[in-house]
Design an enzyme around this catalytic site. Structure first.
Site, short mmCIF file in Angstrom:
data_model
loop_
_atom_site.label_atom_id
_atom_site.label_comp_id
_atom_site.label_asym_id
_atom_site.label_seq_id
_atom_site.Cartn_x
_atom_site.Cartn_y
_atom_site.Cartn_z
NE ARG A 177 -3.18 -2.62 0.98
CZ ARG A 177 -2.98 -3.23 -0.97
NH1 ARG A 177 -2.10 -3.82 -0.91
NH2 ARG A 177 -4.13 -4.57 -0.52
CB SER A 226 -9.15 -2.03 3.83
OG SER A 226 -9.58 -3.15 3.94
CD GLU A 296 -5.63 -0.31 2.63
OE1 GLU A 296 -6.18 -0.39 1.45
OE2 GLU A 296 -5.21 -0.92 3.28
#
Length: 311
Positions: A177, A226, A296
């Site tokens: 990520r 998320s 995130e």
């Protein structure tokens, strides 16, 4: 909302004023953008980068996932590439596979389907990921053990002055990520090196992934995906569960009863309540497990993008 001769108005750019951002995001929360720019293509984007005043904050909007917009909106320029920079082209194909070139505004799901239709394997994991290729590059999107890094040949980027550059996955520093995107740079396109696959087998794999997504994720209500990254050796949803927060609600912002790392909008959630819920989860998890969760999603404030909660 109307067309305008704004601060970087040009024939190669469509400019709109005071555009509601909530409908352009998957969470359906947020105020207006002072300006929204839709470049006509790569040349229009370059023209925008060269002529738009540097003191105006800028945000690149993809599919609007992984994003919480402040109720007070964004006092700068939102750049939307989804209407013009969205081409998907098979550049090369042989018995072993092929190269798929995708512009940054193209939807990840559509990209996965085009790859399948051409018998190219490796992008099935994108079938259940909302957003655009530009966003997928920006966060090295992934699912089911696959990610962008594993299939990326190279990407074309534009710097803040409108010049084009090419970078491979290593040069972009792709990790979990994460991407080392230079400040002010914009993804323009990407090339994916894909193996030969059987279309029906890829379709079956995509169907399986989507079934798993339907079973695990709260698709009934708007969400940003998320909220937190998974820390090393743990799953964020398990830590939130262990802190006793599954289903916890502030106003119409709720930690999903189906998946604790998805925070949903039950209908009229405010950005304030969503941020309060995010901060509550971080604090409770830190107290219970000693783990500091990292966001995130991004939070778009009137001044620009934040990657940490706090007003």
């Amino acid at each position: 909302m109307k067309g305008s001769h704004g601060p970087c108005s040009d024939l190669t750019v469509t400019m709109l004023e005071n555009v509601p951002l909530a409908p352009l995001t998957t969470l359906k929360i947020g105020g207006n953008a002072r300006w929204l720019v839709r470049p006509s293509g790569v040349k229009g984007l370059s023209r925008y980068c060269r002529t738009c005043p540097g003191d105006l904050p800028r945000f690149i909007l993809g599919g609007g996932s992984n994003l919480l917009v402040d109720d007070n909106g964004f006092h700068g320029v939102v750049v939307d590439l989804t209407h013009t920079l969205n081409a998907i082209v098979v550049e090369h194909q042989d018995a072993h596979g092929g190269i798929l070139r995708v512009e940054a505004g193209a939807a990840t799901r559509k990209t996965a389907h085009v790859a399948r239709q051409n018998g190219l394997a490796g992008l099935a994991f994108m079938a259940g990921i909302p957003g655009t290729i530009g966003g997928a590059l920006r966060m090295n999107a992934g699912a089911y053990g696959c990610d962008v890094k594993g299939v990326l040949l190279d990407a074309q980027l534009m710097d803040a002055t409108g010049n084009l550059h090419t970078r491979n996955a290593q040069e972009l520093g792709l990790a979990y990520r994460h991407c080392d995107l230079p400040k002010g740079w914009i993804f323009v396109s990407a090339r994916f090196h894909l193996a030969r696959g059987e279309s029906e087998a890829i379709k079956s794999q995509m169907r399986d992934y989507n079934h798993k997504r339907t079973q695990a994720q709260p698709l009934r209500y708007p969400s940003a995906g998320s909220v937190f990254r998974n820390p090393a050796g743990a799953a964020a949803w398990q830590l939130i569960d262990a802190a006793g927060l599954r289903g916890h609600r502030i106003g119409d912002a709720q930690i999903s009863e189906k998946h604790s790392n998805f925070f949903v909008n039950l209908g009229a959630a405010s950005s304030l309540h969503m941020e309060e819920l995010i901060e509550l989860a971080r604090n409770r998890v830190a107290q219970h497990s000693g783990v500091q969760l990292t966001l995130e999603i991004g939070i778009l404030t009137p001044q620009g993008l934040r990657t940490e909660p706090g007003r």
